[in-house]
Design a protein around this motif. Structure first.
Motif, PDB file in Angstrom:
ATOM      1  N   LYS A  83       0.823  -1.208   0.000  1.00 26.12           N
ATOM      2  CA  LYS A  83       0.000   0.000   0.000  1.00 26.12           C
ATOM      3  C   LYS A  83       0.862   1.265   0.000  1.00 26.12           C
ATOM      4  CE  LYS A  83      -3.941  -1.613  -0.457  1.00 26.12           C
ATOM      5  NZ  LYS A  83      -4.790  -1.255  -1.608  1.00 26.12           N
ATOM      6  N   TRP A 120       1.873   7.127  -6.623  1.00 25.58           N
ATOM      7  CA  TRP A 120       0.892   8.137  -7.028  1.00 25.58           C
ATOM      8  C   TRP A 120       1.434   9.549  -6.808  1.00 25.58           C
ATOM      9  CZ3 TRP A 120      -3.743   5.280  -4.360  1.00 25.58           C
ATOM     10  CH2 TRP A 120      -4.284   4.355  -5.250  1.00 25.58           C
ATOM     11  N   CYS A 121       2.084   9.767  -5.666  1.00 27.14           N
ATOM     12  CA  CYS A 121       2.666  11.090  -5.404  1.00 27.14           C
ATOM     13  C   CYS A 121       3.647  11.460  -6.514  1.00 27.14           C
ATOM     14  CB  CYS A 121       3.380  11.111  -4.058  1.00 27.14           C
ATOM     15  SG  CYS A 121       2.267  11.068  -2.640  1.00 27.14           S
ATOM     16  N   GLU A 143       3.779  10.294  -9.530  1.00 27.06           N
ATOM     17  CA  GLU A 143       3.085  10.481 -10.807  1.00 27.06           C
ATOM     18  C   GLU A 143       2.411  11.860 -10.845  1.00 27.06           C
ATOM     19  OE1 GLU A 143       0.246   7.382 -11.666  1.00 27.06           O
ATOM     20  OE2 GLU A 143      -0.366   8.366 -13.537  1.00 27.06           O
ATOM     21  N   ALA A 144       1.912  12.293  -9.675  1.00 25.31           N
ATOM     22  CA  ALA A 144       1.212  13.585  -9.624  1.00 25.31           C
ATOM     23  C   ALA A 144       2.166  14.738  -9.904  1.00 25.31           C
ATOM     24  CB  ALA A 144       0.539  13.762  -8.264  1.00 25.31           C
ATOM     25  N   ALA A 145       3.368  14.678  -9.360  1.00 24.95           N
ATOM     26  CA  ALA A 145       4.380  15.701  -9.635  1.00 24.95           C
ATOM     27  C   ALA A 145       5.723  15.159  -9.161  1.00 24.95           C
ATOM     28  CB  ALA A 145       4.050  17.015  -8.928  1.00 24.95           C
ATOM     29  N   SER A 202      -1.729   7.538   5.271  1.00 22.55           N
ATOM     30  CA  SER A 202      -3.113   7.043   5.334  1.00 22.55           C
ATOM     31  C   SER A 202      -3.190   5.526   5.416  1.00 22.55           C
ATOM     32  CB  SER A 202      -3.903   7.538   4.121  1.00 22.55           C
ATOM     33  OG  SER A 202      -3.404   6.959   2.929  1.00 22.55           O
ATOM     34  N   ALA A 258       0.946  13.508   4.101  1.00 20.36           N
ATOM     35  CA  ALA A 258      -0.501  13.388   4.310  1.00 20.36           C
ATOM     36  C   ALA A 258      -1.048  12.184   3.549  1.00 20.36           C
ATOM     37  CB  ALA A 258      -1.209  14.671   3.856  1.00 20.36           C
ATOM     38  N   VAL A 259      -0.492  11.954   2.360  1.00 15.91           N
ATOM     39  CA  VAL A 259      -0.962  10.836   1.528  1.00 15.91           C
ATOM     40  C   VAL A 259      -0.464   9.502   2.083  1.00 15.91           C
ATOM     41  CG1 VAL A 259      -0.782   9.757  -0.761  1.00 15.91           C
ATOM     42  CG2 VAL A 259      -1.167  12.231  -0.565  1.00 15.91           C
ATOM     43  N   TYR A 295       7.405  16.632  -5.410  1.00 19.08           N
ATOM     44  CA  TYR A 295       6.213  16.830  -4.593  1.00 19.08           C
ATOM     45  C   TYR A 295       6.570  17.505  -3.272  1.00 19.08           C
ATOM     46  CZ  TYR A 295       8.196  12.326  -3.397  1.00 19.08           C
ATOM     47  OH  TYR A 295       9.063  11.319  -3.099  1.00 19.08           O
ATOM     48  N   ASP A 296       5.584  18.230  -2.744  1.00 17.90           N
ATOM     49  CA  ASP A 296       5.666  18.872  -1.440  1.00 17.90           C
ATOM     50  C   ASP A 296       5.691  17.772  -0.374  1.00 17.90           C
ATOM     51  OD1 ASP A 296       5.094  20.131   0.960  1.00 17.90           O
ATOM     52  OD2 ASP A 296       3.502  21.394   0.133  1.00 17.90           O
ATOM     53  N   GLU A 320       2.290   1.921  -3.329  1.00 16.20           N
ATOM     54  CA  GLU A 320       1.267   2.433  -4.246  1.00 16.20           C
ATOM     55  C   GLU A 320       1.066   3.932  -4.032  1.00 16.20           C
ATOM     56  OE1 GLU A 320      -2.967   0.583  -5.448  1.00 16.20           O
ATOM     57  OE2 GLU A 320      -2.989   1.401  -3.434  1.00 16.20           O
ATOM     58  N   LEU A 321       0.978   4.340  -2.764  1.00 14.95           N
ATOM     59  CA  LEU A 321       0.755   5.754  -2.454  1.00 14.95           C
ATOM     60  C   LEU A 321       1.954   6.601  -2.888  1.00 14.95           C
ATOM     61  CD1 LEU A 321      -0.817   5.245   1.106  1.00 14.95           C
ATOM     62  CD2 LEU A 321      -2.021   5.949  -0.965  1.00 14.95           C
ATOM     63  N   GLU A 337       2.563  17.274   1.708  1.00 14.92           N
ATOM     64  CA  GLU A 337       1.445  16.573   1.067  1.00 14.92           C
ATOM     65  C   GLU A 337       1.756  15.087   0.917  1.00 14.92           C
ATOM     66  OE1 GLU A 337      -1.236  17.978   0.933  1.00 14.92           O
ATOM     67  OE2 GLU A 337      -0.714  20.094   1.009  1.00 14.92           O
ATOM     68  N   TYR A 338       3.026  14.800   0.580  1.00 19.63           N
ATOM     69  CA  TYR A 338       3.458  13.398   0.500  1.00 19.63           C
ATOM     70  C   TYR A 338       3.151  12.688   1.815  1.00 19.63           C
ATOM     71  CZ  TYR A 338       6.983   9.615   0.624  1.00 19.63           C
ATOM     72  OH  TYR A 338       7.619   8.408   0.767  1.00 19.63           O
TER      73      TYR A 338
END
Lengths: 413, 413
Positions: free
Chosen positions: A46, A53-54, A56-58, A72, A68-69, A61-62, A49-50, A65-66
């Protein structure tokens, strides 16, 4: 009656069936009369995977925010284990990092725990509740943001919680049944250690043994938390005892060398014909330090004409490209002519508190490796360990050679 | 320059590519000079996965733990959208429910929002930040536990945030481009409404139209939040206008009937030969109410001999088995002889504020349905809607018949 922290990693909570198995381990300890706090990781896969995604998003990354994601995933397993325990008739509640709170500094994605308020957990014990704690995460109080403790951070969560609530012991359940003299996948005659000292475990974790996060061993050592490494795949009704990490004084028969570790995550950089003048080392290593690149082994060899020197050092494999780029950018100011590098290298280390009182321990290794035709590229030593950098192709041979040399092989089955 | 809340559901954030598309919608509104708060759901499928794990862990799960688990999906999308916006050069930060905080009561898994502190969001606007808010969740202040708002709860998060920060409007982006006169999958000549009143939308949502959570329409109505339903699949550079939900006074040309809704989630229970004496209705319906089962349509028919009565009523399909069990347990005390039930029924409703001033609207429907040979099992009416319960097999026929009857069909293409 004791107070106990149990920690289960990602493979131990990979699905509901395994979470049920974890619950049986927890229930056994509660039924033995213990107050129990459980720290869990995210289901295996998991967090990866997260993280993907971070990225892939940018790509840049900040880290707030990383965090926070990626924090989870642990919330899910904490809630599911609480539900599973309740379903077995065992009162339990989940705790998210910010709820306890587990306070950290603001170094997002590799934060350090600064304080844990154990009052809520202890109040829960008073009500007969198991505390199920989401590992790997904390709260940066000033900003109110969620932080994470870096890969393997749930180990540190567990040990820090154990220190905060004054636990009698901290059991780290993992997919192996303890700490071994070396990697059993490489040396079939590796032995499980009954006990290992904090200092040795710290070196072993730092030097490549992946069984515990380095930071967790530091916290355990500082706070004197008796920590067991045990297998979550043991029968919950009849578990093995694992390896106890404890004070050196508690270990009666101390070997000179306790374990052999290796790390493939190494890269070597050699700078040839660097002007041999004061301040040149600072000019090279300060920019790397500023870029958060840890330089490990350093060797300086003066060339024949005395005006130049060759400098060889190692950096973590993941930082190799960045380090080269930084040095390339300083070619002219440093007068660098040749920058050579190698990533097919491995660091093999021997660890043991007995080295303090025995001379010539490392020298025996250099001889044994030479006898096998293994070339040593670099050496570092400290009070309780030495490391050699060698070609990666010789990893298994070198580990086996040292394991036998220091009498660590178990008797033939 | 305005203040704006935008909400995106699970299919709109199902993967990073779609999250990027959402970011383009957000950026368009920021570049138009708006302060923007975005509310996001979990990636489609994620909440179902989490719910399934909870059920697998224990069939009777603790709703507090269920909420802790299922609220995690929105944390992921909020962080990923913040990262994506930052990657496009747009400052943004994610907000988890407890960080704002969005306060709720303690009714876990269907909590109601009791207050939102908008100060942090507004301070972020002052720094030029987009606020990305995890929908569907809140914080129960007394217990410090995470709550969720029920399925579709992110709609309510969005409207409540809009009310809290005094937003000029709230745009609910979804996978359809607005509110239709009825389900276009059943009636190809269904028309998109430019405007619909709060009252009508509330009835339509309550009676089966799935476009918005009922509670969100209530909050919008109470606080007068101008709410648009729009498509997230529109070209971000050239979006459609969607449907505006607003005060009745803003709608110029009011039809008698605005829309036809239907709900398959219905079950009918009939109790035969119930003693016709005072208090019998209370004896039947109070236990159902105590079990949180909503009884909707109720019909009482006195039998021939006047001493007995037949009582027919409907309950949500999901509560049917529970309701039957409760009544079975009271057979003797209530003197129930026959309990009949049917789950292959559907409730079809017509909604329109124009019904207030037009007589005989429902009567025309009964005639039209009878002409098609559709038997009406039960009827309820209120000021601005009427509903009929019919056999499920006639759903499409009944919806089409009423849609045509009240002049809602769009002109042939």
């Amino acid at each position: 009656m004791a107070r106990l922290v149990m920690k289960f990693g990602g493979t131990s909570v990979a699905n509901i069936e395994r979470i049920r198995n974890v619950a049986l381990h927890v229930k056994r300890e509660v039924e033995a009369g213990n107050d129990v706090a459980v720290v869990v990781s995210a289901m295996s896969g998991k967090t990866n995977e997260l993280v993907a995604w971070c990225r892939e998003a940018a790509p840049l990354y900040d880290p707030r925010e990383y965090d926070a994601v990626v924090a989870s995933g642990e919330l899910v397993t904490a809630g599911l284990l609480a539900i599973t325990l309740q379903g077995m008739g065992q009162p339990a509640r989940s705790w998210q990092g910010w709820q306890i709170p587990i306070l950290t500094d603001g170094a997002h994605s590799s934060a350090r725990i600064t304080g844990i308020d154990g009052a809520g957990l202890l109040a829960g014990f008073g009500r007969g509740e198991v505390a199920v704690i989401a590992g790997f995460q904390g709260l940066h109080e000033e900003s109110g943001r969620v932080t994470t403790l870096g890969r393997g951070g749930s180990d540190t969560s567990a040990v820090a919680v154990a220190a905060a609530i004054g636990a009698d012991r901290c059991d780290i359940y993992t997919d192996v049944d303890g700490v071994y003299t070396t990697d059993p996948r490489i040396v079939s005659r590796a032995r499980r250690l009954d006990r290992v000292s904090f200092e040795e475990m710290l070196e072993m974790a730092s030097l490549g043994a992946k069984v515990l996060q380095v930071r967790s061993v530091e916290v355990a050592m500082v706070h004197g938390v008796r920590t067991y490494v045990r297998s979550s795949f043991d029968d919950p009704a009849n578990p093995g005892s694992g390896t106890l990490i404890c004070d050196e004084e508690e270990i009666l028969e101390q070997q000179v060398v306790t374990g052999i570790a290796y790390s493939r995550d190494e890269a070597q950089i050699t700078l040839r014909r660097v002007a041999d003048k004061p301040g040149v080392a600072a000019d090279i290593f300060v920019p790397l330090a500023e870029a958060n690149i840890n330089v490990d082994m350093i060797i300086q060899v003066v060339s024949g004409d005395n005006a130049y020197t060759d400098i060889t050092f190692t950096v973590p494999g993941a930082d190799y490209e960045r380090a080269r780029k930084i040095l390339d950018g300083r070619r002219d100011s440093l007068g660098l002519t040749e920058i050579e590098g190698a990533t097919d290298v491995v660091k093999v280390s021997a660890i043991g508190v007995g080295m303090r009182s025995h001379a010539g321990v490392a020298a025996r290794a250099f001889r044994a490796l030479a006898d096998k035709g293994i070339n040593i590229r670099a050496i570092t030593t400290s009070e309780i360990k030495f490391s050699v950098l060698i070609d990666a192709a010789y990893t298994e041979l070198a580990v086996r050679t040292l394991h036998t040399l220091y009498g660590l092989d178990k008797a033939e089955g």
